[in-house]
Design a protein around this motif. Structure first.
Motif, short mmCIF file in Angstrom:
data_model
loop_
_atom_site.label_atom_id
_atom_site.label_comp_id
_atom_site.label_asym_id
_atom_site.label_seq_id
_atom_site.Cartn_x
_atom_site.Cartn_y
_atom_site.Cartn_z
N MET A 487 0.82 -1.20 0.00
CA MET A 487 0.00 0.00 0.00
C MET A 487 0.86 1.27 0.00
N ILE A 488 2.05 1.15 -0.59
CA ILE A 488 2.95 2.31 -0.71
C ILE A 488 3.35 2.42 -2.18
N PRO A 489 2.51 3.07 -3.01
CA PRO A 489 2.73 3.04 -4.45
C PRO A 489 3.56 4.19 -4.99
N SER A 490 4.02 5.09 -4.12
CA SER A 490 4.74 6.27 -4.62
C SER A 490 5.88 6.63 -3.67
N GLU A 491 6.80 7.40 -4.19
CA GLU A 491 7.92 7.86 -3.39
C GLU A 491 7.44 8.77 -2.26
N LYS A 492 6.44 9.60 -2.54
CA LYS A 492 5.92 10.51 -1.51
C LYS A 492 5.29 9.71 -0.37
N ARG A 493 4.57 8.64 -0.71
CA ARG A 493 3.96 7.83 0.35
C ARG A 493 5.04 7.11 1.17
N ALA A 494 6.10 6.67 0.50
CA ALA A 494 7.20 6.02 1.23
C ALA A 494 7.82 7.00 2.22
N ASP A 495 8.09 8.23 1.76
CA ASP A 495 8.63 9.25 2.66
C ASP A 495 7.77 9.40 3.90
N TYR A 496 6.46 9.53 3.66
CA TYR A 496 5.50 9.75 4.75
C TYR A 496 5.55 8.62 5.77
N MET A 497 5.72 7.38 5.29
CA MET A 497 5.64 6.23 6.19
C MET A 497 6.89 6.07 7.06
N TYR A 498 8.06 6.47 6.56
CA TYR A 498 9.24 6.21 7.37
C TYR A 498 9.84 7.45 8.02
N MET A 499 9.39 8.64 7.63
CA MET A 499 9.90 9.85 8.26
C MET A 499 8.79 10.55 9.04
N PRO A 500 9.00 10.88 10.30
CA PRO A 500 10.29 10.89 11.02
C PRO A 500 10.59 9.65 11.86
N ARG A 501 9.85 8.53 11.66
CA ARG A 501 10.12 7.35 12.49
C ARG A 501 11.57 6.90 12.40
N LEU A 502 12.18 7.05 11.20
CA LEU A 502 13.57 6.65 11.04
C LEU A 502 14.48 7.35 12.04
N THR A 503 14.20 8.62 12.33
CA THR A 503 15.07 9.36 13.26
C THR A 503 15.02 8.77 14.66
N ALA A 504 13.83 8.31 15.08
CA ALA A 504 13.70 7.69 16.40
C ALA A 504 14.48 6.38 16.46
N LEU A 505 14.36 5.58 15.40
CA LEU A 505 15.09 4.32 15.35
C LEU A 505 16.60 4.57 15.32
N ALA A 506 17.01 5.55 14.54
CA ALA A 506 18.44 5.86 14.43
C ALA A 506 19.03 6.22 15.79
N GLU A 507 18.33 7.06 16.54
CA GLU A 507 18.87 7.45 17.84
C GLU A 507 18.86 6.28 18.82
N MET A 508 17.79 5.48 18.79
CA MET A 508 17.73 4.34 19.71
C MET A 508 18.89 3.38 19.46
N LEU A 509 19.17 3.08 18.19
CA LEU A 509 20.21 2.11 17.87
C LEU A 509 21.62 2.68 18.06
N TRP A 510 21.76 3.99 17.92
CA TRP A 510 23.08 4.59 18.08
C TRP A 510 23.40 4.82 19.56
N THR A 511 22.41 5.29 20.33
CA THR A 511 22.69 5.70 21.71
C THR A 511 22.24 4.68 22.75
N ASN A 512 21.13 3.97 22.48
CA ASN A 512 20.53 3.04 23.45
C ASN A 512 20.30 3.73 24.80
N GLN A 513 19.77 4.96 24.74
CA GLN A 513 19.48 5.72 25.96
C GLN A 513 18.05 6.25 25.89
N PRO A 514 17.07 5.43 26.28
CA PRO A 514 15.66 5.84 26.16
C PRO A 514 15.29 7.04 27.01
N ASP A 515 16.11 7.37 28.03
CA ASP A 515 15.78 8.51 28.89
C ASP A 515 16.03 9.86 28.20
N ARG A 516 16.54 9.83 26.98
CA ARG A 516 16.75 11.08 26.25
C ARG A 516 15.53 11.47 25.39
#
Length: 768
Positions: A487-516
């Motif tokens: 159900m993601i037929p376009s580049e715009k829809r792909a952007d919408y689905m992963y941003m900004p969630r990617l930023t949360a995942l990136a920080e979790m995996l880089w820092t592993n500090q949920p208190d931030r």
């Protein structure tokens, strides 16, 4: 452990608390001044700044020449000129220094003073991550390629390294196809946030996306399809949301037919791999087998046990592990894949295999007898283990979805865990000696519709199962988010689905500090401007504290706080979709009649966020029911059957009954698909407008009195729906229908009174 303070030390306690408070305040202040995502392990602010001009020099150790090129590409965008190499400059210089002392993989140190910028690292990836930190410290205008005479960096010192080795994103290009240009955009965004693994799902039933020269029909035929039911569902949604319009560049006319699809030539993909490698992102190809092979079987029917190619009860026909021609085909395909992708990891899929035809196949029966294979899961394991030996002979490591452990798997295979409803799968894999990558559907399937809780769930996801000890936990090397594109037929829809969630995942995996988390949210606000400059069609922040259904007795009122000051909130009351010309929502909108209010936030450039449909209903305060003697709890009926909607339970046979005093699924419920009806009374302690928040995976319908209060029906992933009831003090008829279609369930019900914070319903309120 208890700490006690004697008379001598008790006066130190206030000072200690003040010190802790000041430390937290300083950390928050630094987060505001340096809005970096992910935030560094250690950052100390300096005084002054370093000014980069066209006269600034660059000195790079020879190991880091590629990274010097990447920095110069950034400078070209910001200054219109690359930095000049030098040998001995001591000021107005950026230096890349090699150091054996930094032993952590991908670690770096960044020291910015008024005279120079020094990046210290042992490996090139560390230098590149430092460059991406610099990129985030530079003005947003650099993303637009706006040339300046000077670029200013704040003075600071950073010591940084990642918490997890595997920081990944997955993109399915089979269900809907994405261009080479978009893959490079995707890689750039991953690099900005220090992600390092891109898992490309290149083949599936709906399309084969990579050129295999030995089997040309895989792309000549398998890369193209007539529009399917997923395409038509997207087209229907596109009427209200242009993000669902199928990208026209992937539609062709052939022999009088309209076809959708596309594929990457080997040369194109080698270019993408090189582009990613320059940014220290490893591309892991997935060729999914033995299941999900319909696109290949259409052109090469010898791959199945009986030449048939169709859908079974749940999945398509798999390739046949009993025929040697299957292994010849698989090895030929993967040999070409290995020539394209230098990654040491190759993903074979191995999920959702319908093994029915194997049971009927003479060749499979003969193989099982010859090899002492006891059952069909073990037959699948034979296929996977044999392919792993082939991978290993080529110096590669096999990754498979967690189903591959079911029939027994070698401890050298890498397991990618996704089935949330099988929580012991990663634990079993670790106990078997396997390395594990965590990708559970909840919360890491980024194709699931995001909501107000999504970022919080991703940020606080812990990749390590609680039952593992410290030594076993080392087998969990990280996590990734998966984007499945039915159900993601376009580049715009792909952007919408992963941003900004990617930023949360990136920080979790880089820092592993949920208190931030609170600090992260403040920093994220400052990243939306950078995303705008990068032309990312990110999901706008949620409009806060909205319900789906409202009731009022005299007059309703709607007021919404802007999550970002730059947004404009617009609304309609005629049923039409809000657009950039719709009326702006006033501070408080008065509502006196039954009304559908549709609201949406708009950015200054006219981009529309999610549309919220707010139903307002005028309602008399419901009086309590006249009831006699009651017992605590709710009476429940349990149905061991799959339902597509809750109404279908009405005529179903009840398998068992029980009483429960909370809204939950008891541990005695074992059926993979089922329905439960919770029925009785809810005894509220005061008059008021009660709001109810129902989270379901799959569906649920809540009725209070004779009214549907919350409708969250149907088969879907976990989502919250909400509604209100105007109730007088006393007992009111209560009924909740809940269905689970298979694949793991979620059921939560919370309430609030007159706008208070949502909370669990007290057990003593339920009676039957």
């Amino acid at each position: 452990m208890m700490i006690t303070f004697g008379i001598k030390y008790k006066n130190l306690l206030p000072a200690l608390l003040i010190l802790i408070s000041c430390t937290k305040s300083m950390a928050q202040e630094s987060a505001g001044k340096f809005p970096l995502i992910p935030y560094p392990a250690k950052l100390v602010a300096g005084k002054g700044s370093f000014v980069i001009t066209r006269n600034t020099n660059i000195i790079a150790a020879k190991q880091f020449s590629n990274e010097a090129t990447e920095l110069n590409q950034l400078m070209l965008k910001g200054l219109g000129k690359q930095l000049l190499p030098a040998k001995n400059a001591k000021s107005n210089v950026i230096k890349f220094i090699y150091s054996e002392a930094l032993t952590a993989p991908e670690a770096y140190q960044l020291n910015i003073t008024t005279r120079q910028v020094i990046i210290t690292a042992k490996d090139p990836a560390g230098v590149f991550h430092a460059i991406e930190t610099i990129r985030q410290l530079l003005p947003v205008s650099i993303e637009k390629g706006k040339v300046s005479k000077a670029l200013v960096l704040p003075a600071l010192t950073i010591e940084d390294h990642p918490a997890y080795e595997w920081r990944g994103m997955h993109l399915d290009v089979s269900r809907h196809f994405f261009s080479v240009a978009y893959l490079k955009k995707f890689i750039d965004r991953m690099a900005l946030y220090k992600m390092n693994k891109l898992h490309l799902h290149l083949t599936d039933d709906q399309g084969w996306r990579i050129e295999i020269k030995k089997y040309p029909k895989l792309t000549e035929e398998g890369a193209w399809r007539m529009f399917n039911n997923q395409d038509s569902a997207c087209m229907k949604k596109a009427k209200d949301n242009p993000d669902f319009i199928i990208d026209k560049e992937h539609i062709i006319q052939r022999d009088g037919k309209t076809l959708y699809g596309g594929f990457y030539t080997q040369q194109e993909m080698k270019g993408v791999v090189a582009y990613a490698a320059a940014r220290h992102i490893d591309i892991i190809p997935e060729i999914d087998m033995p299941g999900h092979m319909m696109a290949a079987i259409n052109s090469y029917p010898f791959l199945t046990c009986n030449g048939e190619n169709s859908w079974g009860k749940l999945f398509t026909k798999p390739i046949c592990p009993g025929n040697e021609t299957t292994y010849e085909f698989a090895q030929n395909v993967f040999s070409e894949i290995m020539d394209i992708f230098p990654s040491k990891y190759i993903h074979i899929g191995g999920d959702e295999v319908d093994r029915t035809d194997w049971e009927k196949s003479d060749s499979c029966k003969a193989l099982m007898a010859r090899e002492g294979i006891k059952d069909l899961p073990a037959l699948q394991s034979y296929f996977i283990n044999r392919m792993e030996k082939f991978f290993n002979s080529k110096g590669r490591k096999l990754i498979g979805w967690d189903e591959i452990i079911e029939g027994g798997i070698s401890p050298t295979a890498i397991i990618m865990y996704w089935r949330t409803w099988v929580p012991d799968a990663p634990v079993k894999a670790v106990k078997n000696g396997n390395t594990v990558i965590m990708t559970p559907g909840e919360p890491l399937y980024f194709d699931n519709q995001p909501d107000q809780y999504s970022i919080d769930k991703v940020y606080h996801f812990n990749p390590i199962p609680k039952v593992l000890n410290a030594e076993e936990a080392k087998s969990i090397i990280g996590a990734q988010a998966n984007i499945w594109t039915e159900m993601i037929p376009s580049e715009k829809r792909a952007d919408y689905m992963y941003m900004p969630r990617l930023t949360a995942l990136a920080e979790m995996l880089w820092t592993n500090q949920p208190d931030r988390y609170n600090s992260y949210l403040k920093r994220l606000v400052q990243h939306y401007g950078r995303m705008d400059a990068m032309k990312i069609n990110y999901r706008l922040p949620d409009l806060p504290d909205l319900l789906n259904e409202y009731v009022f007795t005299d007059e309703g009122s709607l007021s919404i706080s802007k999550p970002l000051p730059t947004l404009t909130i617009r609304y309609t009351i005629d049923g039409s979709l809000p657009d950039a010309k719709s009326r702006e929502l006033p501070t408080a909108l008065s509502i006196t009649n039954n009304e559908l209010v549709r609201v949406a936030a708009f950015t200054p450039n006219g981009t529309r966020g999610d549309v919220y449909n707010l139903n307002y209903t005028k309602q008399y305060m419901l009086g309590p029911a006249k009831i006699g003697h009651t017992k605590p709890g709710l009476a429940c009926k349990y149905y061991k059957k799959a339902f597509k909607e809750t109404a279908l339970m009405k005529n179903a046979k009840t398998d068992s009954t029980f009483t429960i005093n909370t809204i939950e699924v008891p541990s005695t419920v074992k059926a993979p698909s089922f329905g439960i009806t919770y029925k009785g009374y809810i005894d509220v302690p005061a008059d008021g407008i009660y709001s109810f928040y129902l989270t379901c995976d799959d569906g649920g319908v809540l009725r209070i009195g004779n009214n549907i209060t919350v409708n969250n029906d149907g088969n879907h992933s976990a989502q919250e729906r909400s509604g209100q009831a105007a109730l007088k003090m006393g007992a009111h008829p209560f009924k909740l229908d809940f269905i689970e279609g298979g694949g793991g369930f979620t059921l939560k019900l919370k309430y609030s009174l007159n706008g208070s914070a949502p909370q669990d319903i007290p057990a003593e309120w339920f009676k039957n």
